[in-house]
Scaffold this active site. Structure first.
Site, PDB file in Angstrom:
ATOM      1  N   GLU A  99       2.656  -1.889  -8.263  1.00 34.58           N
ATOM      2  CA  GLU A  99       1.280  -1.968  -7.765  1.00 34.58           C
ATOM      3  C   GLU A  99       0.834  -0.586  -7.300  1.00 34.58           C
ATOM      4  OE1 GLU A  99      -1.130  -3.598  -3.878  1.00 34.58           O
ATOM      5  OE2 GLU A  99       0.639  -4.743  -4.536  1.00 34.58           O
TER       6      GLU A  99
ATOM      7  N   ARG B   5      -6.254   3.694  -3.305  1.00 34.30           N
ATOM      8  CA  ARG B   5      -6.537   4.358  -2.034  1.00 34.30           C
ATOM      9  C   ARG B   5      -6.723   5.856  -2.182  1.00 34.30           C
ATOM     10  NH1 ARG B   5      -1.860   1.626   1.825  1.00 34.30           N
ATOM     11  NH2 ARG B   5      -2.169  -0.540   1.148  1.00 34.30           N
TER      12      ARG B   5
ATOM     13  N   THR C  76      -5.302  -2.989  -3.513  1.00 32.45           N
ATOM     14  CA  THR C  76      -6.400  -2.611  -2.620  1.00 32.45           C
ATOM     15  C   THR C  76      -7.747  -2.737  -3.328  1.00 32.45           C
ATOM     16  OG1 THR C  76      -4.831  -0.976  -1.704  1.00 32.45           O
ATOM     17  CG2 THR C  76      -7.015  -1.028  -0.747  1.00 32.45           C
TER      18      THR C  76
ATOM     19  N   LYS D 156      -1.392 -13.422  -2.139  1.00 30.88           N
ATOM     20  CA  LYS D 156      -0.750 -12.383  -1.336  1.00 30.88           C
ATOM     21  C   LYS D 156      -0.915 -12.771   0.131  1.00 30.88           C
ATOM     22  CE  LYS D 156      -1.241  -7.466  -0.127  1.00 30.88           C
ATOM     23  NZ  LYS D 156      -1.841  -6.177  -0.531  1.00 30.88           N
TER      24      LYS D 156
END
Length: 221
Positions: free
Chosen positions: A53, A57, A81, A141
């Site tokens: 993953e 960011r 994210t 998640k």
């Protein structure tokens, strides 16, 4: 989870049928320099962690995903994210084969469902889980795992919400991961402990590979 891919996007590799079944641990990667993406991914895959993953960011994230998708065929690269539908579109265009968000909104959830690849929307409350189960979404998640109640919270969800399965992420390390993986409603965990900052700064891919190997060997006790 059927969906469409933009005509302007490159044809992606086949998506994973389930994010939770790829490996016991999904490394959560923050890439500062896209040039590091390929050797980093190769080290993780060589250590036994094929699902990677890459969080959105940093400015380098999409280039990193693209590089891994193009040059590391044994990796299953995803984007994390995700906060808005445009993030979903950009991640898919870069070659992401799964999607992860820290939370969800109706618009974001709709974009993820239409993406054509597996996704893990973030939840931290029972009400969110019930809402997503009602939408037919069973893989989630759990974030931030440790701060939101950890293994005791997930244990309390198992009986009333048996269809929900989780990838807990947030504050989990090598020592605590097995207790999460022992739970019947946990398919894998997300973490960063196999990516220590000093190893990344030194480009010590051998150390990353070794730490990935230790993580890949985790199993429920």
């Amino acid at each position: 989870m059927g969906g469409v891919t933009s005509a302007s996007s490159p044809a992606p590799a086949s998506p994973a049928p389930s994010v939770l079944g790829l490996a016991p641990v999904i490394p959560v990667v923050v890439v500062q320099d896209a040039a590091d993406a390929v050797p980093l991914a190769r080290a993780l895959v060589a250590g036994g962690l094929p699902a990677i993953e890459v969080t959105l960011r940093t400015p380098a994230a999409l280039d990193a995903i693209r590089a891994i998708a193009d040059e590391v065929p044994d990796a299953v690269v995803g984007a994390g994210t995700l906060l808005a539908p445009e993030h979903v579109a950009a991640a898919r265009a870069a070659g992401s084969r799964f999607l992860v968000s820290p939370g969800w909104s109706p618009r974001l959830l709709g974009a993820m469902r239409d993406s054509g690849v597996p996704f893990l929307p973030g939840v931290s409350t029972a009400s969110e889980v019930v809402t997503l189960l009602d939408e037919g979404i069973t893989e989630l998640k759990f974030f931030p795992a440790e701060a939101a109640g950890g293994t005791s919270y997930l244990t309390s969800l198992a009986a009333p919400l048996p269809r929900a399965r989780f990838c807990p992420t947030g504050g989990i390390g090598l020592a605590s991961a097995p207790s999460y993986l022992a739970l019947p409603n946990v398919g894998c965990v997300g973490g960063t402990w196999m990516l220590p900052a000093d190893a990344l700064a030194a480009k010590d891919w051998r150390r990353v590979r070794q730490l990935a190997r230790e993580a890949a060997q985790l199993a429920a006790p």
